[in-house]
Structures are given as structure tokens and as C-alpha cells.
Design an enzyme around this catalytic site. Structure first.
Site, short mmCIF file in Angstrom:
data_model
loop_
_atom_site.label_atom_id
_atom_site.label_comp_id
_atom_site.label_asym_id
_atom_site.label_seq_id
_atom_site.Cartn_x
_atom_site.Cartn_y
_atom_site.Cartn_z
N GLU A 270 -3.88 6.58 -6.25
CA GLU A 270 -3.93 5.71 -7.44
C GLU A 270 -5.17 6.04 -8.25
OE1 GLU A 270 -3.52 1.59 -6.30
OE2 GLU A 270 -1.62 1.96 -5.29
N HIS B 153 -0.27 -1.11 -9.73
CA HIS B 153 -1.00 -1.98 -8.78
C HIS B 153 -1.41 -3.29 -9.47
CE1 HIS B 153 -3.15 -1.72 -4.72
NE2 HIS B 153 -3.24 -2.97 -5.12
N ARG C 2 0.85 -1.19 0.00
CA ARG C 2 0.00 0.00 0.00
C ARG C 2 0.88 1.24 0.00
NH1 ARG C 2 -3.49 -2.92 -1.42
NH2 ARG C 2 -5.50 -3.33 -0.43
C1 OXD Z 1 -5.71 -6.35 -2.57
C2 OXD Z 1 -5.14 -5.50 -3.63
O1 OXD Z 1 -5.85 -5.91 -1.44
O2 OXD Z 1 -5.53 -5.62 -4.79
O3 OXD Z 1 -6.05 -7.48 -2.88
O4 OXD Z 1 -4.27 -4.67 -3.35
#
Ligand code: OXD
Length: 326
Positions: free
Chosen positions: A268, A287, A239
Site C-alpha cells: 500500500e 484502505h 490486511r
Molecule cells: C487499523 C487500520 O489497523 O487502519 O486500524 O487498518
């Protein structure tokens, strides 16, 4: 007397093809599965179901009008957005898709690490220019990874795989930072919170695979970045909020950090004017660390197994500790 049938609503996920999702209809003979293709369909079904496999979550108003609802399966792994104060206080069982992404995301971590070590961005730039340059004076030598130290922050499903590949595949020394489980056989040494700064100074590569909680938010702040070994790499597939992004940009610009492989950002999509886009020692992926050709199958297998367990009254996989936030 026949047992009551269980009702489960399932929402779409962009990596799961409709025919894969449809496999959930056969998860258990006593479960009726309802596929809600839109938020409106989901909203209409929620008051009538026992469980939801959902990317939409549940608002406080929906919670108040869903008397049967007992279990919520989050489609992803991170639950920081799903876990509203109302859900935290509720008796609902919450599970996240923890586990299936471990290997996939670890492969991405290793890809980013090796690409930085070998300075692939510089070679790609030369390739664009059709330029054959073996040892330009300004280029740093490739970093040999064998024998180097990786500090894995968060030794869960992803971190364990990073540790395994790092240790067994790449002959790295592996340091681990974990709150609870400290049983990964491929971690050479677990570090306590008080030792984190020293461990950051020992590591050639720091890899983040932590959930974001009040305890981990900005764990890599300016001080942590300053504590990192000069020339080290930071990899983040977790994250954006784990890192002070402005401080990271400064550390990359000054050359204190050797590079960063980033799959997660504070905002994002990463805004087009972010300085990160143009830093030569940064590799950006949007991501996508878990997104592979097989992710849809992994997801559906996990959710179907949990639906089966729910119907059988067995312990569910990927249970979320609402207090801890993951
Ligand atoms: C998740 C993500 O938490 O896609 O699965 O980051």
C-alpha cells in the site's frame, strides 16, 4: 498525601481534528496529557511518561530509556507493525483501538458486497459513456443476496457487525470462522479450521476481518481460492497479507471468482501497475473502510475512556494478547 500525577503523551492521527484530540486533555483529573505534534517532540517526551497513545510505536532503544512507561495505546486496530519482539517480551500493557471501527467497517463490507452483487462497476462504466444498457448479453445477472451464504473469517468487532447485518438485514446464512470467541448470535454455524475448505465451497461471499498473524497470513492462498464456490465474491477490509494476491488475480482473471471488493493490499499504496486496477470485477478502495465522518469522535472517546481506566486502575479496553499477536 497526594497521588502522583500520571503523564500521557498523545501523537496526531490524520482522521482526528486537533479540537477532537484536545478532548483527551480532560480524560482524567490526575492525568497530564502532552500532545506531541512531531516525532521529535514524541521522542523527547517518551522517557518522561507513564503511557502513550501513539501511532509512532516504540523502538527498542526508546523502550530501554523509558523507565516509567507502562502502557501503550495503539491508534489503530491492527498491531502487527507495532509488536516488535522487544515489545512482545516487555511487561508493557498494549491496547489497540478494537471495537469502535466495527460498524463503520462492516458498512463498508456490505457496501462492497452489494456493489459486486449488483455489478455496479459495469453500470459506472456505462455511466461514464452515457450509455443506457439494460441487459447487455455479456453482463451477468445481478446476484440476489437474500438467502445466500456469507462466510465471515474473523468474528471480532467487524465480523460480528457483518454477521448481524447479513443475518438480520439481508436474510443471509452466516458461517463464522473464529479462533477464540464464538458467541455471535448472528452466526448460524461456526466452522473449525479443518472445515474451512468445505465452508469456502459453501459460501457465495467470503469476508475477511481477521488480524494478520503467523496463523492467518495467506489464509486465502491458491488452494483456498480454488476451494471457493465458482462465481463467489471475496471481500477484504483487513490486511493484504491474508491473501495470496497473485493467486487472487489469477482466480479473478479466470472467472473462477465472480469479483472482489478490496480495501487492503499486500503493498500500500497499491502500485499503479498492479493488474488489480484494471480487472472489471474488482472494486478497490484505498484502505478507507473505517474512515467516516465520525471516526475521529469514536477514536477519541475510546482513547479517553482508556486513559480514565488507566488512571483508576481499571481493566483497559482493547487489550492485546502479545502471544497471539492481536
Ligand atoms: C487499523 C487500520 O489497523 O487502519 O486500524 O487498518
Amino acid at each position: 498525601m497526594s497521588e502522583r500525577r500520571l503523564q500521557v503523551v498523545v501523537t496526531p492521527h490524520f482522521v482526528v481534528r486537533p479540537e477532537q484530540l484536545a478532548r483527551l486533555a480532560y480524560a482524567h483529573p490526575r492525568v497530564d496529557t502532552h500532545f506531541a505534534m512531531t516525532r521529535e517532540e514524541y521522542n523527547a517526551l517518551l522517557p518522561k511518561v507513564d503511557a502513550a497513545v501513539t501511532g509512532f510505536g516504540v523502538t527498542p532503544e526508546q523502550l530501554a530509556t523509558a523507565p516509567r512507561l507502562r502502557w501503550l495505546q495503539n491508534m489503530g486496530a491492527g498491531v502487527e507493525r507495532l509488536l516488535t519482539p522487544e515489545l512482545r517480551r516487555s511487561t508493557l500493557i498494549i491496547t489497540a483501538t478494537k471495537g469502535p471501527m466495527g460498524v463503520l467497517m462492516a458498512e463498508h463490507v456490505i457496501t462492497l458486497m452489494l456493489a459486486l452483487a449488483r455489478d455496479l462497476p459495469a453500470f459506472f462504466a456505462d455511466q461514464q459513456m452515457r450509455r443506457w444498457r439494460r441487459y447487455p448479453a455479456e453482463r451477468r445477472p445481478a446476484l440476489e443476496i437474500a438467502g445466500r451464504t456469507i462466510l465471515v473469517l474473523g468474528v471480532g468487532a467487524v465480523g460480528r457487525e457483518v454477521a448481524r447485518i447479513g443475518k438480520l438485514g439481508l436474510q443471509m446464512r452466516v458461517l463464522g470462522y473464529a479462533r477464540a470467541r464464538r458467541d455471535c448470535p448472528h452466526v448460524d454455524r461456526y466452522v473449525e479450521h479443518a472445515e474451512l475448505s468445505a465452508a469456502l465451497g459453501e459460501a457465495d461471499v467470503v469476508s475477511l476481518s481477521l488480524p494478520v498473524t503467523s496463523a492467518t497470513s495467506r489464509i486465502i492462498d491458491a488452494a483456498a481460492l480454488a476451494a471457493m464456490k465458482p462465481g463467489a465474491f471475496l471481500i477484504n477490509v483487513a490486511r493484504g497479507n491474508l491473501v495470496d494476491q497473485d493467486a487472487l488475480i489469477a482466480a479473478l482473471r479466470s472467472g473462477h471468482l465472480g469479483g472482489a471488493g478490496l480495501d487492503a493490499f499486500v503493498e500500500e499504496p497499491l502500485p499503479a501497475d498492479s493488474p488489480l486496477w484494471s480487472l472489471p470485477n474488482v472494486i478497490i478502495t484505498p484502505h478507507t473502510s473505517a474512515i467516516t465522518d465520525r471516526l475521529g469522535d469514536h477514536f477519541v472517546d475510546f482513547w479517553a475512556e482508556n486513559v480514565r481506566r488507566f488512571a483508576e486502575g481499571e481493566p483497559l479496553l482493547g487489550l492485546v494478547d502479545k502471544e497471539a499477536g492481536y
